[in-house]
Write a protein that holds these residues in place. Structure first.
Motif, PDB file in Angstrom:
ATOM      1  N   LYS A 102      10.076   5.005   5.494  1.00  0.00           N
ATOM      2  CA  LYS A 102       9.933   3.546   5.426  1.00  0.00           C
ATOM      3  C   LYS A 102      11.299   2.863   5.523  1.00  0.00           C
ATOM      4  O   LYS A 102      11.461   1.853   6.206  1.00  0.00           O
ATOM      5  CB  LYS A 102       9.253   3.135   4.114  1.00  0.00           C
ATOM      6  N   SER A 126       0.328 -17.907  -4.970  1.00  0.00           N
ATOM      7  CA  SER A 126      -0.166 -18.551  -3.744  1.00  0.00           C
ATOM      8  C   SER A 126      -1.293 -19.580  -3.943  1.00  0.00           C
ATOM      9  O   SER A 126      -1.278 -20.612  -3.261  1.00  0.00           O
ATOM     10  CB  SER A 126      -0.584 -17.497  -2.712  1.00  0.00           C
ATOM     11  N   TYR A 138      13.697   3.960  -3.429  1.00  0.00           N
ATOM     12  CA  TYR A 138      13.669   4.050  -4.904  1.00  0.00           C
ATOM     13  C   TYR A 138      13.130   5.401  -5.365  1.00  0.00           C
ATOM     14  O   TYR A 138      13.376   5.828  -6.481  1.00  0.00           O
ATOM     15  CB  TYR A 138      12.873   2.890  -5.511  1.00  0.00           C
ATOM     16  N   TYR A 164       0.981  -3.047 -12.882  1.00  0.00           N
ATOM     17  CA  TYR A 164      -0.407  -3.512 -12.854  1.00  0.00           C
ATOM     18  C   TYR A 164      -1.383  -2.554 -13.520  1.00  0.00           C
ATOM     19  O   TYR A 164      -2.423  -2.981 -14.012  1.00  0.00           O
ATOM     20  CB  TYR A 164      -0.873  -3.757 -11.412  1.00  0.00           C
ATOM     21  N   ASN A 216       0.780   3.024   2.717  1.00  0.00           N
ATOM     22  CA  ASN A 216       0.706   2.026   3.803  1.00  0.00           C
ATOM     23  C   ASN A 216       2.065   1.546   4.271  1.00  0.00           C
ATOM     24  O   ASN A 216       3.045   1.524   3.530  1.00  0.00           O
ATOM     25  CB  ASN A 216      -0.079   0.794   3.320  1.00  0.00           C
ATOM     26  N   THR A 240       3.305  -8.131   2.136  1.00  0.00           N
ATOM     27  CA  THR A 240       4.056  -9.327   1.735  1.00  0.00           C
ATOM     28  C   THR A 240       5.552  -9.103   1.932  1.00  0.00           C
ATOM     29  O   THR A 240       6.263  -9.987   2.430  1.00  0.00           O
ATOM     30  CB  THR A 240       3.750  -9.657   0.256  1.00  0.00           C
TER      31      THR A 240
END
Ligand SMILES: NC(=O)c1ccc[n+]([C@@H]2O[C@H](COP(=O)([O-])OP(=O)(O)OC[C@H]3O[C@@H](n4cnc5c(N)ncnc54)[C@H](OP(=O)(O)O)[C@@H]3O)[C@@H](O)[C@H]2O)c1
Length: 335
Positions: free
Chosen positions: A185, A277, A201, A251, A325, A161
């Protein structure tokens, strides 16, 4: 007899220990009931938000999954049998199905959508043109109301996203900054995706980096929540907008407390808004058309992190939470 393997949620996972909480089961494949379609799953979409469905939180945007039931998630596949109007054998579809070889769903309840098979890379229906694409476009354009020349910041910027949100903000003419885990990254975001700067971070460089953004942050597309949000609030521009897309830092744990820098909402006259969404599913066609125009023009793309085999689903899923990922995590099922 055809068998259907599926991942069953046996207990509420602790942290990223999914192997102790889910098990691969096998049952005879049932025929679809009236009003249902049977989908041969070809790809499973790994989505961070589904982690919340595994918890026992009852105040989330979806009730928790019952223990002992198949794990649910977005799937892409072909209809093998239809007892629902508007769907025929052979149709390519995307739907909220199950982590299994086959998904048997009610098209209305599962948000089943017929897919255009002429799209060159069918994975795009789960990535650039899928729910992640819709979310990124909606969050950047509507919730963040990004304007050309503004400073836009995206967290989890190298994920599915986030990477789409970065590119869409750039297409709209913004100066784009990112936050991601690890040097590799961050440098990739700058070299391949045109970010002005990306802050790691994991090395603790976020607060200092954000303080150097001239003019402050006009819009923040937040995928993470947690402590990073505090650093961002301290560096927002006057009348800035914060779009709460996801809270992945929160989460797996229990309920979290709000940001310490809550007062900045008043001091900077900020607008903070969550968005989800499924609320704009009815506008999917228009969102897909816009996203496709950018994909076809070569200005929007996404790397796919593909794992093969239903039996390897949990390894793929864990990548979302360990940060292994870059881009969209998918499981491809062998035919
Ligand atoms: N509102 C909506 O409708 C909607 C729809 C789709 C997705 N989302 C949200 O969008 C976010 C991204 O989801 P996705 O499915 O596209 O996954 P993703 O971004 O492809 O993968 C998740 C990424 O989050 C980062 N991450 C994991 N744990 C973290 C932590 N504790 N702190 C900071 N970063 C962490 C990891 O990258 P690093 O290496 O950078 O840590 C990882 O690559 C999630 O919060 C999800 O809930 C919301």
């Amino acid at each position: 007899m055809t068998m259907n393997r599926y991942w069953r949620l046996d207990s509420r996972p602790r942290g990223e220990d999914f192997a102790s909480a889910l098990s691969l089961q096998e049952v005879p494949l049932a025929d679809p009931a009236p009003g249902q379609i049977l989908i041969r799953n070809r790809m499973l979409s790994m989505d961070a938000g589904t982690r919340m469905w595994m918890t026992d939180r009852t105040d989330g945007y979806q009730p928790p999954l019952d223990l002992g039931t198949p794990m649910q998630g977005l799937v892409l596949g072909q209809v093998v049998s239809s007892r629902a109007s508007g769907f025929a054998e052979g149709d390519w579809v995307r739907a909220f199905g199950t982590w299994s070889d086959y998904s048997c769903v009610d098209p209305l309840l599962s948000g089943a959508m017929k897919l255009d098979p002429s799209v060159a890379d069918m994975r795009d229906h789960l990535g650039t043109l899928g729910m992640n694409g819709w979310t990124a476009l909606w969050g950047i354009e509507r919730t963040c109301a990004v304007k050309a020349g503004e400073n836009v910041l995206v967290s989890a910027a190298a994920g599915s996203t986030g990477l789409l949100a970065c590119q869409i903000a750039r297409i709209l003419g913004a100066n784009v900054y990112g936050i991601a885990g690890g040097e590799r990254k961050c440098r990739l975001l700058e070299s391949d995706y045109g970010l002005i700067a990306a802050f790691d971070y994991k090395s603790g460089s976020v607060a200092a980096g954000l303080s150097r953004i001239e003019g402050g942050i006009h819009a923040y597309f937040d995928n993470v929540g947690g402590e990073i949000l505090d650093d961002v609030l301290a560096n927002m521009a006057l009348y800035g907008r914060v779009a709460i897309c996801g809270l992945i830092a929160e989460y797996t744990g229990g309920r979290q407390h709000g940001p310490e820098n809550f007062d900045q909402i008043l001091m900077k006259r900020l607008r903070i808004e969550g968005f989800f969404s499924p609320d704009f599913m009815d506008q999917g066609e228009q969102l897909t058309a816009r996203l496709r125009s950018w994909v076809d023009a070569g200005t929007l793309s996404l790397p796919y992190d593909v794992t093969t085999g239903l039996e390897n689903t949990l390894e793929a899923y864990a990548k979302l939470f360990t940060g292994a990922n870059i881009g969209k995590v998918l499981v491809e099922l062998q035919s």
